[in-house]
Design a protein around this motif. Structure first.
Motif, PDB file in Angstrom:
ATOM      1  N   ASP A 217     -58.101  32.991  71.777  1.00  0.00           N
ATOM      2  CA  ASP A 217     -57.839  34.356  71.333  1.00  0.00           C
ATOM      3  C   ASP A 217     -58.495  35.316  72.324  1.00  0.00           C
ATOM      4  O   ASP A 217     -59.707  35.505  72.308  1.00  0.00           O
TER       5      ASP A 217
ATOM      6  N   ASP B 142     -60.969  38.270  71.321  1.00  0.00           N
ATOM      7  CA  ASP B 142     -62.279  37.949  70.740  1.00  0.00           C
ATOM      8  C   ASP B 142     -63.204  37.487  71.857  1.00  0.00           C
ATOM      9  O   ASP B 142     -63.073  36.369  72.364  1.00  0.00           O
TER      10      ASP B 142
ATOM     11  N   TYR C 257     -51.712  44.996  67.698  1.00  0.00           N
ATOM     12  CA  TYR C 257     -52.788  44.609  68.605  1.00  0.00           C
ATOM     13  C   TYR C 257     -53.900  45.651  68.663  1.00  0.00           C
ATOM     14  O   TYR C 257     -55.070  45.306  68.875  1.00  0.00           O
TER      15      TYR C 257
ATOM     16  N   ARG D 195     -56.606  44.918  66.420  1.00  0.00           N
ATOM     17  CA  ARG D 195     -57.473  43.807  66.801  1.00  0.00           C
ATOM     18  C   ARG D 195     -58.261  44.127  68.072  1.00  0.00           C
ATOM     19  O   ARG D 195     -58.687  43.229  68.804  1.00  0.00           O
TER      20      ARG D 195
ATOM     21  N   GLN E 267     -64.418  44.915  67.125  1.00  0.00           N
ATOM     22  CA  GLN E 267     -64.694  43.589  66.570  1.00  0.00           C
ATOM     23  C   GLN E 267     -66.108  43.134  66.913  1.00  0.00           C
ATOM     24  O   GLN E 267     -66.843  42.629  66.054  1.00  0.00           O
TER      25      GLN E 267
END
Length: 400
Positions: free
Chosen positions: A259, A262, A313, A316, A321
């Protein structure tokens, strides 16, 4: 590898048109990291703050580039990295000073992550003499011998063989010249569109053949300019959609899907690949699924991607995050995070001021770094080599 692949993949299925897939191990396993206790942070406070600072610096620097471009301070094509910061920070912040990085035309943030100062990068974008390439490289050609940044390449795929050469010299020094401390690695970054060109496959073959300490990092942002990855790349065997990481095992190296939004997952995968390369076990192919928040370049109106895809997106975004993770795990306070953000703002503003006030290159600089032998400039009408003319090095000689 099964554990790692399951942990670091699995979000591709959320994209429209993709069938839910169960990722399987497809290569010899990498060394699996020891499982951390539940709720234990994956990194130390120092590492977390470094990653956060680096990602925020990349984002704010790129957004400032957009402002400067539209104000006429930069020229040509400028490709921004906004949205993909977790890949650069997650991989490059692990590296040592003697490790090498090879980039693409979307290279500003890779250079920043490797330690090139914001001043040098911004000055290069302004075409100034104080830039990392003295103003002659521009946006797509960031080089720094001091920081082992080997470019910035305008054409896709052409940087990968250069990275392979850097990895080869590291192995040659150790295996042939007997330099036991020579264990530097090279990371080559490129996009999903590059994975359909010949240099990519040739380099996979050579890296595996010689077990070179080279890490292939595919930043799959799903779009090669305006061409969707799903339309341009054939399906991998047994899948409904293409998976680039599965091309690694075909050449005898591990392939890992991660990912790319992340930073902690990227860092874990990259750390295993780096350690594997330093042990002399050869290359790794990492496919980091990510997304750019702007068009292909600042000249791109970005009308081909749907609003729904962009919004999905954006939700995210890797920077919020990480901030949330840091606060929840006690890795930083709100005040400490604010201090990091304030420092970034100062650095970016300073870089603009420095670039704007820096001198332009002298005319004669255009005649440097063209030919290894200055006789390559030819012979003038009086029969002498042009480099022998008075004023040649200052750019005042008549060379037409």
């Amino acid at each position: 590898m099964q554990t790692m692949l399951k942990q670091h993949s699995g979000f591709r299925a959320a994209q429209p048109g993709r069938q839910v897939v169960k990722v399987r191990a497809v290569a010899a396993p990498l060394k699996t990291a020891t499982s951390a206790p539940a709720k234990a942070p994956l990194v130390t406070p120092e590492v977390a703050k470094d990653l956060y600072y680096d990602m925020v610096l990349g984002r704010e620097f790129e957004e400032m580039c957009a402002q400067m471009y539209y104000r006429g301070k930069m020229f040509g094509f400028v490709h921004l990295y906004s949205g993909q910061e977790a890949v650069s920070s997650g991989v490059i912040r692990l590296l040592r000073p003697d490790d090498h990085v090879v980039s693409t035309y979307r290279d500003h943030v890779h250079a920043l992550s490797k330690g090139v100062s914001a001043r040098e990068v911004m000055a290069e974008l302004f075409g100034k003499k104080t830039g990392c390439c003295r103003g002659q490289g521009g946006s797509m050609h960031m080089f720094s011998a001091k920081h082992n940044v080997l470019g910035g390449y305008a054409f896709i795929g052409e940087g990968i063989p250069v990275g392979l050469g850097a990895a080869f010299q590291s192995k040659y020094r150790r295996d042939v010249l007997g330099e036991e401390t020579s264990d530097s690695v090279t990371c080559s970054f490129f996009g999903d569109g590059t994975c359909n060109v010949g240099q990519f496959y040739e380099s996979l073959n050579m890296a595996a053949l010689y077990k070179l300490p080279h890490i292939f990092v595919v930043e799959n942002n799903l779009w090669a300019i305006g061409m969707s990855h799903l339309r341009a790349t054939s399906r991998t065997s047994g899948d409904e959609t293409p998976y680039i990481y599965k091309k690694g095992p075909a050449f005898g190296m591990p392939g890992v899907l991660v990912d790319g939004m992340d930073v902690l997952k990227v860092r874990q995968v990259a750390q295993e690949a780096v350690e594997r390369a330093r042990r002399g076990e050869g290359p790794t192919l990492i496919e980091a699924e990510t997304y750019r928040f702007r068009g292909h370049s600042l000249a791109d109106p970005d009308e081909l991607r749907s609003k729904e895809e962009k919004a999905r997106y954006q939700a995210r975004d890797p920077i919020p995050q990480l901030k949330k993770y840091m606060l929840e795990h006690g890795l930083a306070t709100e005040a400490e995070i604010k201090a990091l953000e304030d420092k970034v703002a100062e650095v970016v503003e300073d870089s603009v001021k420095f670039a704007d006030e820096s001198p332009k290159p002298e005319r004669g600089q255009l005649l440097e770094n063209v030919f290894a032998d200055p006789r390559g400039f030819g012979i003038s009408e009086d029969g002498r080599y042009r480099y022998q003319q008075p004023g040649f090095s200052s750019g005042t000689a008549i060379v037409s």
